[in-house]
Design an enzyme around this catalytic site. Sequence first.
Site, PDB file in Angstrom:
ATOM      1  N   LYS A  53       0.854  -1.238  -0.101  1.00  0.00           N
ATOM      2  CA  LYS A  53       0.045   0.006   0.031  1.00  0.00           C
ATOM      3  C   LYS A  53       0.927   1.279  -0.035  1.00  0.00           C
ATOM      4  CE  LYS A  53      -3.900  -2.517   2.126  1.00  0.00           C
ATOM      5  NZ  LYS A  53      -4.696  -2.800   3.249  1.00  0.00           N
ATOM      6  N   GLN A  97      -4.714  -1.866   9.417  1.00  0.00           N
ATOM      7  CA  GLN A  97      -4.682  -2.923   8.819  1.00  0.00           C
ATOM      8  C   GLN A  97      -5.246  -3.976   9.854  1.00  0.00           C
ATOM      9  OE1 GLN A  97      -3.747  -3.503   5.723  1.00  0.00           O
ATOM     10  NE2 GLN A  97      -3.911  -5.870   5.813  1.00  0.00           N
ATOM     11  N   ASP A 120     -11.220   2.429   3.450  1.00  0.00           N
ATOM     12  CA  ASP A 120     -11.285   1.121   3.355  1.00  0.00           C
ATOM     13  C   ASP A 120     -13.007   0.740   3.007  1.00  0.00           C
ATOM     14  OD1 ASP A 120      -9.442  -0.896   3.673  1.00  0.00           O
ATOM     15  OD2 ASP A 120      -9.146  -0.329   5.662  1.00  0.00           O
TER      16      ASP A 120
HETATM   17  N1  GUN Z   1      -6.730  -7.035   5.902  1.00  0.00           N
HETATM   18  C1  GUN Z   1      -7.093  -7.753   5.021  1.00  0.00           C
HETATM   19  N2  GUN Z   1      -7.463  -6.873   3.800  1.00  0.00           N
HETATM   20  C2  GUN Z   1      -7.780  -5.577   4.154  1.00  0.00           C
HETATM   21  C3  GUN Z   1      -8.463  -4.515   3.678  1.00  0.00           C
HETATM   22  O1  GUN Z   1      -8.620  -4.269   2.514  1.00  0.00           O
HETATM   23  N3  GUN Z   1      -8.114  -3.342   4.577  1.00  0.00           N
HETATM   24  C4  GUN Z   1      -7.712  -3.685   5.664  1.00  0.00           C
HETATM   25  N4  GUN Z   1      -7.637  -2.673   6.512  1.00  0.00           N
HETATM   26  N5  GUN Z   1      -7.147  -4.809   6.355  1.00  0.00           N
HETATM   27  C5  GUN Z   1      -7.158  -5.801   5.592  1.00  0.00           C
END
Ligand code: GUN
Length: 286
Positions: A53, A97, A120
């Site tokens: 990211k 996350q 998100d």
């Molecule tokens: N953990 C696995 N996929 C995601 C996601 O799309 N966003 C976040 N914040 N955590 C994750």
Amino acid sequence: MAAKIIDGKLISSQIKDELKEKTALLKEKGITVTLAVILVGEDPASQVYVRNKKRACEYIGYNSLSYELPAETSQEELLKLIAELNSRKDVDGILVQMPLPGHIDEKTVIDAIDPSKDVDGFHPMNVGALCIGEKGFVSCTPAGVIQLLKRGCENFDIAGKECVIVGRSNIVGKPMALLMLRENATVTIAHSKTKNLEEVCKRADILIAAVGKAGVITADHVKDGAVVIDVGINRNEEGKLCGDVRYDEVAGKAYAITPVPGGVGPMTIAMLMNNCYEAALMHMNQ
Ligand code: GUN
């Protein structure tokens, strides 16, 4: 005829390049898009996701703020950091996350994020907005699937098609159903208690597998000429990355199919980057 392969890597690159161009234009106006990424603990998979990211931010030209906190961080400390980021004018998006360590309640944390920075799309305000057709952030993986269908399947109209989604998670299955409804598909959600799964799946013009179990969707689940989207990212007995769909047998029957890896996976980050851009536009006028 062999199925058309929907190339998520290519489509995600196109989206990131479009954002890179638009971001350069914002920069000329003195605006920098900023994403704050919070990782609690040292889960190796999460570390990889967070690194990817941050890399995508760098590529597009966003500023990324990184908070890598020890696993023992208390919920109060995390909530305090979120409150601080909520109030900062220079922060457009906040991403915590998941999964979080067991002593931290994920729902409390998601609820604490300012909905206008919830890139998100997990906050109940954004989920509710999607449900009633209002503007808001949409969960990145299902938003990515819509882009794969629109950009990866030329001359394929979603409206009026039978869409079956297998899986009902808050992050994928449920928002996926709402998005397909918004595109005027006829939508069915199948799940672990569904009777006659094969029969239900065989109705689908668009079959979306979001179960999280390797190879549960076989050729017997697929109608000839269907579009098959595989959201699963699993490891098989040999440790090889594979989806929920048995690709080799289904590819012989489908009109189009996404591979794993290289299908839905790369789209999640591209759509996260898109949400960050939208957040910056929103904050620009505040
Ligand atoms: N953990 C696995 N996929 C995601 C996601 O799309 N966003 C976040 N914040 N955590 C994750």
